[in-house]
Design an enzyme around this catalytic site. Structure first.
Site, PDB file in Angstrom:
ATOM      1  N   GLU A  23       0.811  -1.131   0.036  1.00 42.15           N
ATOM      2  CA  GLU A  23      -0.067  -0.063   0.015  1.00 42.15           C
ATOM      3  C   GLU A  23       0.780   1.272   0.015  1.00 42.15           C
ATOM      4  O   GLU A  23       0.655   2.106   0.912  1.00 42.15           O
ATOM      5  CB  GLU A  23      -0.964  -0.027   1.240  1.00 42.15           C
ATOM      6  CG  GLU A  23      -2.300   0.639   1.029  1.00 42.15           C
ATOM      7  CD  GLU A  23      -3.380   0.266   1.913  1.00 42.15           C
ATOM      8  OE1 GLU A  23      -3.110   0.008   2.987  1.00 42.15           O
ATOM      9  OE2 GLU A  23      -4.393   0.397   1.533  1.00 42.15           O
ATOM     10  N   ARG A  77      -3.653   0.147  -4.819  1.00 42.77           N
ATOM     11  CA  ARG A  77      -4.089  -0.445  -3.788  1.00 42.77           C
ATOM     12  C   ARG A  77      -5.518   0.377  -3.144  1.00 42.77           C
ATOM     13  O   ARG A  77      -6.285  -0.082  -2.787  1.00 42.77           O
ATOM     14  CB  ARG A  77      -3.405  -1.359  -2.593  1.00 42.77           C
ATOM     15  CG  ARG A  77      -3.985  -2.497  -2.064  1.00 42.77           C
ATOM     16  CD  ARG A  77      -3.032  -3.154  -1.208  1.00 42.77           C
ATOM     17  NE  ARG A  77      -3.688  -4.196  -0.307  1.00 42.77           N
ATOM     18  CZ  ARG A  77      -2.822  -5.028   0.039  1.00 42.77           C
ATOM     19  NH1 ARG A  77      -1.661  -5.633  -0.229  1.00 42.77           N
ATOM     20  NH2 ARG A  77      -3.698  -6.017   0.798  1.00 42.77           N
ATOM     21  N   ASN A 104     -10.453   0.866  -2.278  1.00 42.42           N
ATOM     22  CA  ASN A 104     -11.239   1.497  -1.213  1.00 42.42           C
ATOM     23  C   ASN A 104     -12.451   2.067  -2.029  1.00 42.42           C
ATOM     24  O   ASN A 104     -13.140   3.055  -1.426  1.00 42.42           O
ATOM     25  CB  ASN A 104     -10.469   2.508  -0.501  1.00 42.42           C
ATOM     26  CG  ASN A 104      -9.593   1.782   0.577  1.00 42.42           C
ATOM     27  OD1 ASN A 104      -9.787   0.768   0.918  1.00 42.42           O
ATOM     28  ND2 ASN A 104      -8.279   2.388   0.356  1.00 42.42           N
ATOM     29  N   HIS A 149     -17.049   3.043   5.354  1.00 41.91           N
ATOM     30  CA  HIS A 149     -16.377   2.841   6.751  1.00 41.91           C
ATOM     31  C   HIS A 149     -17.002   3.896   7.989  1.00 41.91           C
ATOM     32  O   HIS A 149     -17.234   3.522   8.960  1.00 41.91           O
ATOM     33  CB  HIS A 149     -15.113   3.034   6.664  1.00 41.91           C
ATOM     34  CG  HIS A 149     -14.298   1.870   6.079  1.00 41.91           C
ATOM     35  ND1 HIS A 149     -13.068   1.865   5.577  1.00 41.91           N
ATOM     36  CD2 HIS A 149     -14.295   0.532   6.493  1.00 41.91           C
ATOM     37  CE1 HIS A 149     -12.427   0.646   5.301  1.00 41.91           C
ATOM     38  NE2 HIS A 149     -13.390   0.058   5.862  1.00 41.91           N
TER      39      HIS A 149
END
Ligand SMILES: NC(=O)c1ccc[n+]([C@@H]2O[C@H](COP(=O)([O-])OP(=O)(O)OC[C@H]3O[C@@H](n4cnc5c(N)ncnc54)[C@H](O)[C@@H]3O)[C@@H](O)[C@H]2O)c1
Ligand SMILES: [Zn+2]
Length: 377
Positions: A239, A244, A248, A255
């Site tokens: 990351e 990466r 998300n 989240h």
């Protein structure tokens, strides 16, 4: 019977990945083929242990393994330092050395925990992961992120440690609850949304077969997801390069909802709502057209995923009228700024600059975030 057998080559590790039905019976033989010491600790949860523990332990017996079994209560609360400590005590009494193996049999809770135990016992031993939920198949078991939760935050302690072997037996998905299947599908839609190609159309064409849990289609679904995740991870093992971060998508607001809400929603359900919010923001910024955003939302609905916050969801922070959009915004905003993805106080969003073209944006204004949260409220 369809089987996929591939090797994910990374700079620091190599993970053999096998997807198919009936693989659990082969865990013993396939772990033995890694040519390690024949000592293994199996970590599972009560639900999965009851359903599939015997298949795995029987195979380990046949392959001549001395094994221990740690069965934890189901649920993310078990992804804790206390559980890891129980595992370490068992590993010590088994005298499991550097050549031993930690096997995780279960959903993402178990694969994250088993990965963490494998990463830290004697500074790292081999792990074998047998994911049994779609969330773990398409996301948690691949990529080497291991973690436990602390009382004040999820996934705060962990390490990168890639499994040597991932055996995804899609037959396990037959016993998965409908909501858990859908929650995993949210991550699959996420992968489709951030990848150029036909994966979104593939979901649309195969939606009925996926929901009916057709064997061949599930194998194909898991394989494609693992390929996408594996490819992203290979470009950004730790990351650091930004590749990466694209994984998300839907997770920024997702989240925050997960943390601010009262946990009546699954992670994948929060991600589903988060993708709808991110889609709306991208439309407002002129990056995505309405029809493209609508296409993703339609697919999420097709998979029985929420695309708005359910009426019943209340928020834990900010005592007061949780139903008012202002209180919701404050609560979600509060969690947004605590997010690990926040760099220097700026909230970073993954937005689609057209389907399959994710970009990182840290210039989404407060007013737009507020409107997006209102939209999903
Ligand atoms: N490491 C990563 O990159 C990564 C990625 C995504 C998610 N995660 C982690 O994964 C966890 C969530 O994973 P999850 O959704 O799989 O949750 P989970 O492991 O808690 O499983 C959900 C429920 O399904 C049950 N279950 C599991 N397999 C079953 C089966 N085959 N049949 C019937 N019931 C079954 C479990 O007992 C549990 O009650 C979170 O801790 C999250 O942080 C990690
Ligand atoms: Zn996720």
């Amino acid at each position: 019977m369809r089987r996929f057998d591939t090797v994910l080559k990374l700079e620091r590790a190599t993970t053999r990945i096998v997807v198919g039905t009936g693989l659990l019976g082969e865990v013993g033989a396939r772990t033995a083929a890694l040519d390690l010491d024949r000592r293994a600790l199996v970590i599972t949860d009560e639900t999965v242990g009851e359903l599939y523990g015997a298949d795995v332990l029987g195979g380990l017996d046949e392959a001549g393994f001395a094994h221990g079994l740690l069965t934890l209560p189901a649920g993310d609360r078990s992804k804790s330092l206390a559980s890891a400590e129980r595992a370490f005590e068992m590993l010590a009494s088994m005298r499991l050395g550097r050549d031993g193996v930690v096997i995780g049999l279960g959903g993402g809770m178990v694969t994250d925990l088993a990965g963490f135990v494998g990463a830290t016992w004697l500074r790292g031993v081999a792990t074998v992961l047998c994911p049994t939920t779609l969330e773990a198949d398409v996301d948690a078991a691949i990529g080497g992120k291991t973690a436990v939760n602390l009382p004040f935050g999820k996934n705060l302690v962990g390490a990168f440690h890639h499994p040597r072997l991932v055996l995804a037996d899609t037959a396990c998905l037959g016993s998965l609850g409908d909501r858990d299947l859908s929650a995993g599908l949210a991550e699959s839609v996420k992968h489709a949304a951030i990848t150029p190609g036909d994966f979104l159309a593939w979901h649309e064409a195969n939606a009925d077969a996926i929901l009916a849990r057709d064997d061949d289609v599930l194998v194909e679904l898991v394989r494609r997801n693992m390929e996408i995740k594996g490819e992203v991870v290979a470009r950004d093992e730790r990351e650091t390069t930004g590749a990466r971060a694209m994984l998300n998508y839907g997770h920024t607001i997702g989240h925050a909802l997960e943390s601010a809400g009262t946990f009546s929603l699954r992670h994948g359900e929060c991600v589903s709502i988060g993708m709808v919010a991110a889609g709306w923001i991208a439309c407002e910024l002129g990056m995505l057209d309405g029809e493209e955003a609508e296409r993703i939302e339609r697919l999420l609905r097709r998979f029985n995923l929420p695309v708005r916050l359910p009426e019943s969801e209340t928020f834990s922070a900010n005592a007061g009228d949780f139903r008012s959009s202002a209180a919701r915004f404050d609560s979600v905003r509060d969690y947004l700024s605590r997010d690990k993805k926040v760099v220097g106080g700026v909230v970073r969003f993954v937005l689609l600059n057209g389907l399959g073209q994710p970009v990182l944006r840290d210039d989404v204004g407060e007013a737009l975030i507020r409107k997006a949260i209102e939209r999903i409220g």
